[in-house]
Design an enzyme around this catalytic site. Structure first.
Site, PDB file in Angstrom:
ATOM      1  N   GLU A  97      35.778  24.295  70.677  1.00  0.00           N
ATOM      2  CA  GLU A  97      34.455  24.061  70.089  1.00  0.00           C
ATOM      3  C   GLU A  97      34.535  23.559  68.653  1.00  0.00           C
ATOM      4  OE1 GLU A  97      35.318  26.743  71.798  1.00  0.00           O
ATOM      5  OE2 GLU A  97      33.815  27.142  73.352  1.00  0.00           O
ATOM      6  N   PHE A 149      28.149  41.048  77.111  1.00  0.00           N
ATOM      7  CA  PHE A 149      29.328  40.191  77.208  1.00  0.00           C
ATOM      8  C   PHE A 149      29.049  38.850  76.530  1.00  0.00           C
ATOM      9  CE2 PHE A 149      31.770  36.912  79.571  1.00  0.00           C
ATOM     10  CZ  PHE A 149      33.024  37.273  79.107  1.00  0.00           C
ATOM     11  N   GLN A 150      29.950  38.419  75.697  1.00  0.00           N
ATOM     12  CA  GLN A 150      29.856  37.166  74.938  1.00  0.00           C
ATOM     13  C   GLN A 150      28.578  37.101  74.097  1.00  0.00           C
ATOM     14  OE1 GLN A 150      30.852  33.784  77.550  1.00  0.00           O
ATOM     15  NE2 GLN A 150      32.968  34.038  76.904  1.00  0.00           N
ATOM     16  N   LYS A 154      19.738  32.373  77.416  1.00  0.00           N
ATOM     17  CA  LYS A 154      19.965  31.785  78.738  1.00  0.00           C
ATOM     18  C   LYS A 154      18.712  31.805  79.604  1.00  0.00           C
ATOM     19  CE  LYS A 154      23.029  32.196  82.729  1.00  0.00           C
ATOM     20  NZ  LYS A 154      24.164  32.926  83.330  1.00  0.00           N
ATOM     21  N   MET A 171      50.254  20.665  50.103  1.00  0.00           N
ATOM     22  CA  MET A 171      49.541  20.970  48.868  1.00  0.00           C
ATOM     23  C   MET A 171      49.845  22.394  48.405  1.00  0.00           C
ATOM     24  SD  MET A 171      47.798  19.667  46.513  1.00  0.00           S
ATOM     25  CE  MET A 171      46.770  18.249  46.879  1.00  0.00           C
TER      26      MET A 171
END
Lengths: 178, 564
Positions: B50, B112-113, B162, B471
């Site tokens: 993502e 969940f999630q 959802k 760097m």
């Protein structure tokens, strides 16, 4: 940048939506600004709340606070009303130990301040006071020797006197240096 | 006809003119994907992570000036967007991120999630929304695009449960306009303040223009050029402002600040007037504030009032849209030559050349980048990661057209180079796009080479492979007693074989003599290519003004004791 720390009173009209307080509090936290007091409630316009902040800082910091506040989409308008003719009030409830020996003295102090006693128990009393911050501080200092069990303050709400409504954010920090 | 929440999202995106969405589905956002499959006009590019979705949307937005769109599922999908959203916020990039959320009834139950993504992204978005009713979907999306692209642009996240996407249905009504009482992006500046600015410009003897990202966002490059040429004012460009003024213009002094051109920083030090355009006086530009431009008055034009007087006090602050304000200002500016000032600056250029590549047989990254610029003639879109190669690209590449340098400036997010380049190429298929990567950053997001291959996104990846986190290594070298702890990659993968594993060409370059040919070869291949430039490992970026110091502490050359 100036180093004069001063208390500023800022009034903001905000949308009455879930999460608005979180957005504002998060902005203060993230940018390291301190809120000395915060009061919030309905405004005269449906769907909008009005908040009063007391913020401590030098002028540049407070200018940033007002601009960052104004940048939030849900904040409609911000006014720094510091130095204006204002009416400022705070309400406090103070629960104080009250034995038969001290009860009379407490009542005297309360009357002196035009505060009121809103609850009396066998060992305690609850005093309600409305006024400017200093007045509440003074009452607290006098009651403290009797034994303050609990104090709860609402934070200051403030309003500019007359028609004016304070310096709005659009003007803040926009002056030309001559 | 009543549509589902997901269908309303798709209809709304079409109304906004969206042509591409970068994303990766999951349980909570799946109803949206079910709808997307029936909207072929909305191209969905499936990524491998993502983070690539949001950074590709960012690259797309920077390359096209349009709003980039990405989507992800709830929980881990949404949290993987966070770095890219933060980068877009720091660099004022318009993005709309659409995330699925667990169904309304499951919110707040540690389902969940489930994560509180509006809470997480609150300080790193311009605004965000949790949609709690299907009737809000269309107005919220309209508002999200409006907020993202107007004023000072920024990322906006829309979180949709959802059950609203899937089960709830309503009529699709596209609002005609957006009305936000607390949001009115400024346009023109007050005429009397503009007049004050004009007076300062006309009176200045040693003026400098500092052109920032706002120059590009506001499409004000023509106005900036007109101002510069009319009054013969030299221009420095911040990292994000680089492509707003052509590199080869005689008035261009390049980038100032930490790794800027020494003559640009020294000129600012001597200037009597800074004309700061759409920039925010970042610490990488100013160094120690009290020593920054000590002789200069400041005209600061910005669309964000909170940037005015934030870091540097403005003598004349001008709040407004840069293009409009310059439109008010430039006609009033008198033609000027500033002969003494330009001569002084020419002398600075001679005495402090800043970008001389020293003679050596070793393969220097600066040399590679100069060859790349020769090959692309400054017309390619260069997308960089973060670190040494980013600074060298800013110093050594030429940028002749607006929006041709795409880089994570404010957040400095390594790994940006791969996905942002994909997004840039999708947005500008007509342009050659080079992703200039470090071997460190490349390995953070190289999984999305697969996305390039799968969708035939023709990006050329040039890895400046020095085997170190360059760097950080440089800072250890200069400021941490050469304690190179945890900055050396002793076992990098074989990037040529890696490219081949993804089914694309990989070229390894170790010698100076091979550079030009490899670049040419890569450009002739009709698809993505990886070039592994094995460059000198301990090369440092100069000039360097150490963090928190001033131009007087600038290190211009690698002195013997400072070279590893």
């Amino acid at each position: 940048m100036s180093d004069k720390e001063q208390k500023h009173t800022i009034v903001a009209l905000v949308a009455d939506k879930p999460g608005v307080l979180t957005r504002i509090a998060s902005m203060f936290r993230r940018r390291g600004y301190n809120i000395a007091s915060l009061a919030v409630g309905q405004s005269e316009q449906p769907g909008f709340s009005r908040m009063t902040f007391v913020v401590e800082g030098d002028e540049d910091t407070v200018n940033q606070v007002t601009k960052q506040l104004d940048k939030l989409i849900d904040v409609i308008r911000v006014s720094d009303i510091t130095g204006r003719e204002t009416v400022a009030r705070e309400l406090a409830l103070i629960k104080v130990l009250a034995t038969p020996a001290t009860r009379g003295e407490i009542i005297q102090i309360v009357n002196l301040f035009r505060a009121s006693i809103v609850d009396v128990g066998t060992q305690s009393m609850v005093v309600e006071i409305t006024g400017e911050e200093d007045k509440i501080n003074a009452l607290y200092n006098l009651l403290e020797p009797c034994g303050v069990i609990e104090m709860l303050r609402t934070g200051v709400v403030a309003m500019v006197r007359g028609q004016a409504n304070g310096q709005v954010t659009d003007d803040v920090g926009m002056a030309v240096i001559q | 006809m009543e549509l589902s929440g997901a269908e309303i999202v798709c209809e709304s995106l079409l109304k906004e003119g969206v042509e591409v969405i970068f994303g990766l589905p999951g349980g909570a956002v799946l109803p949206l994907y079910g709808a997307l499959s029936k909207y072929p006009k909305l191209r969905h590019i499936l990524v491998r992570h993502e983070q690539a979705a949001v950074m590709a949307a960012d690259g797309y937005a920077r390359a096209t000036g349009r709003v980039g769109v990405c989507s992800a599922t709830s929980g881990p999908g949404a949290t993987n967007l966070v770095t890219g959203i933060a980068s877009a916020q720091m660099d004022s990039i318009p993005i709309v991120a659409i995330t699925g959320q667990v169904p309304r009834a499951a919110i707040g139950k540690d389902s969940f999630q489930e994560t509180d993504v509006t809470g997480i992204t609150l300080p790193i978005t311009k605004h965000n929304y949790l949609v709690m009713d299907v009737s809000e979907v269309a107005p919220v999306i309209k508002e999200a695009f409006y907020v993202a692209r107007t004023g000072r642009p920024g990322p906006v996240l829309v979180d949709i449960p959802k059950d609203i996407l899937l089960d709830e249905r309503t009529e699709f009504i596209w609002p005609e306009n957006v009305s936000l009482a607390g949001y009115n992006p400024p346009r023109e500046a007050p005429a009397e303040q503009v007049a004050q600015a004009v007076k300062l410009i006309n009176e200045a003897e040693r003026p400098i223009i500092l052109a920032g990202h706002g120059t590009l966002i506001s499409h004000a490059y023509d106005e900036v050029r007109e101002l510069a040429e009319k009054a013969q004012i030299p221009v420095v460009t911040t990292l994000l402002g680089i492509s707003s003024f052509p590199t080869d213009h005689y008035l261009n002094l390049g980038m100032p600040g930490m790794h800027g051109m020494a003559y640009a920083s020294l000129a600012i030090d001597k200037a009597d007037l800074l004309i700061a355009l759409g920039m925010r006086f970042d610490d990488r530009v100013t160094g120690r504030l009290r020593d920054f431009a000590p002789n200069a008055k400041v005209i600061h034009i910005d669309i964000d009032p909170s940037e005015l007087n934030k870091n540097v006090k403005a003598t004349v602050p001008l709040l407004g849209d840069l293009k409009m304000v310059l439109g008010q200002l430039v006609p009033q500016v008198e033609a000027n030559v500033h002969m003494d000032w330009l001569h002084y600056i020419d002398a600075l250029r001679v005495d402090h050349p800043s970008t001389v590549i020293r003679e050596t047989d070793e393969l220097l990254p600066q040399f590679v980048l100069r060859e790349l610029t020769k090959a692309t003639q400054g017309e390619a879109i260069i997308v960089t990661g973060v670190g040494q190669h980013q600074m060298w690209a800013a110093q050594y590449c030429a940028f002749l057209e607006p929006n041709t340098l795409i880089t994570s400036g404010g957040l400095g997010s390594m790994g940006f180079e791969v996905p942002a380049a994909l997004g840039a190429k999708v947005g500008r298929p007509d342009k050659t796009v080079w992703s200039i990567a470090g071997d460190g950053g490349f390995q953070m997001t190289m999984c999305d080479l697969a996305t390039a291959v799968e969708n035939n996104i023709n990006v050329k990846f040039a890895i400046m492979n020095n085997g170190v986190l360059g760097m950080v290594h440089q800072w250890q070298d200069l400021f941490y007693e050469k304690d190179y702890f945890s900055t050396v990659y002793t076992r990098n993968p074989d990037f040529v074989k890696l490219a081949e594993a993804y089914g694309i060409a990989g070229i390894r370059v170790k010698e100076k003599g091979e550079v030009a040919e490899a670049i040419q070869q890569a450009m002739e291949i009709p698809g993505p290519v990886v070039i592994d430039f094995v460059v000198k490992a301990d090369e440092n970026v100069f000039p360097m003004i150490p963090a928190g110091e001033s131009v007087h502490e600038m290190l211009e050359e690698p002195t013997p004791e400072r070279t590893a």
